[in-house]
Design a protein around this motif. Sequence first.
Motif, mmCIF file in Angstrom:
data_model
loop_
_atom_site.group_PDB
_atom_site.id
_atom_site.type_symbol
_atom_site.label_atom_id
_atom_site.label_comp_id
_atom_site.label_asym_id
_atom_site.label_seq_id
_atom_site.Cartn_x
_atom_site.Cartn_y
_atom_site.Cartn_z
ATOM 1 N N TYR A 23 -2.557 -3.573 2.564
ATOM 2 C CA TYR A 23 -2.149 -2.919 1.320
ATOM 3 C C TYR A 23 -1.042 -3.745 0.677
ATOM 4 C CZ TYR A 23 -4.539 1.242 3.164
ATOM 5 O OH TYR A 23 -5.465 2.128 3.674
ATOM 6 N N ASP A 59 2.042 -0.917 -3.441
ATOM 7 C CA ASP A 59 1.590 0.413 -3.053
ATOM 8 C C ASP A 59 2.550 1.095 -2.080
ATOM 9 O OD1 ASP A 59 -0.697 1.619 -4.194
ATOM 10 O OD2 ASP A 59 -1.969 0.054 -3.346
ATOM 11 N N SER A 95 -6.876 -0.784 -0.697
ATOM 12 C CA SER A 95 -6.803 -1.621 0.495
ATOM 13 C C SER A 95 -7.868 -2.705 0.490
ATOM 14 C CB SER A 95 -6.953 -0.771 1.759
ATOM 15 O OG SER A 95 -8.265 -0.234 1.853
#
Length: 414
Positions: free
Chosen positions: A339, A343, A379
């Motif tokens: 990620y 984020d 992701s």
Amino acid sequence: MAAPGGEAAAAAGDALWAEVRALLPGAEEALPLALSGAVEECVPPLLRRARALLYGAGDPPRGPAAAALRRLGDVLRDYAWEKLNAGPWRDVGKAWRQVYAYGCLFGALAEAAGGGPLAPAVRLCDLGLLMGASVLDNVLARLVRVLQAHLPGGPPRAAAAASAQSVRVDPPPTPVIQPEDALPHLHCPSLEHFRDNYLIPQKPVVLEGTIDHWPCMTKWSVDYFCQVAGCRTVPVELGSRYTDEEWSQKLMTVNDFINQYIVNKNRMGYLAQHQLFDQIPELKQDISIPDYCCLGEGEEDDITINAWFGPEGTISPLHQDPQQNFLAQVFGRKYIRLYSPQDSENLYPHESHILHNTSQVDVEDPDFIKFPNFRNAASQSCILMPGQILFIPVKYWHYVRSLDISFSVSFWWS
């Protein structure tokens, strides 16, 4: 008249001591005991007394002299151990780590001179390498290689490997990765292409064909580790992941680790440490620092090399690291999900200082009631295969689960 077996044992002991003695200066005054800082005033006399016993009680020191040298080693280690554990490791003075190393050295020499089993001497060398600071041109690393060569052979290594391989007959199910979520793969990109398209924009990528020439790719296996490092003491993380309440650490030999946590699939343990390659140089000779690290700002000596060896099912929870990371897969497979740092707010990092770089979310079984914004985090994933390297940019969040018995090497660089 001595029995033939006794004469052979005595001759072997004399041969061992000749090799050990060759690692040390020829005269007492030539063995320095200088420390990098101040220690309590009772410590230098203890060091000098141990040195005098080593040189003045016969060659090798035996009987009462060896026992006295062993006791002094114990005292020096105990004294230093209190200082090593009195506060944060970064605050421990180098001088006290040197005292601990000297305590390990004198203890190991006493064990070697005593004519008994050598495993305790090897363990003391490893403790000094793990917890101490280098003394006498890293004499502990040289001493342990001599001692290891004189250890009796252990159980058949092929049997150990066969037992480990029998842990699982059928391959575990592989997570399904959708094409839109898959990380890009590149075969041997040029330095310029990697720099311009991945390093500068900080994009993760799987590199192929870049470590095929490493000797470890054909040499390393569970059997090989039993052969090269089975008697060596290493720190092992106990538990499937470091965020579990029952997670702990323990020192044990590589053989014990393999028997208890690789062969026995009902227990979880992981060998994860950055000193393994300094502790066991035979392994370091089988790998190389990736060429792409030359694009960094630091020197080669600033690169941290980590070893990750464990059974199927071990997990590194979703976390981020403060440096660029090349994760090289030697054997086994790993499922990895990444990620972006952008984020971070959706990943719910722990609020405690110790775990601030670790997410509270169980990536493969998220609690969306407790962590609703995790749905918004985008992701990328991969199954990292033997011979591949994953570039993980600095501060990029990553989750790792071993799909097989697995060995990886990571390189942290700036």
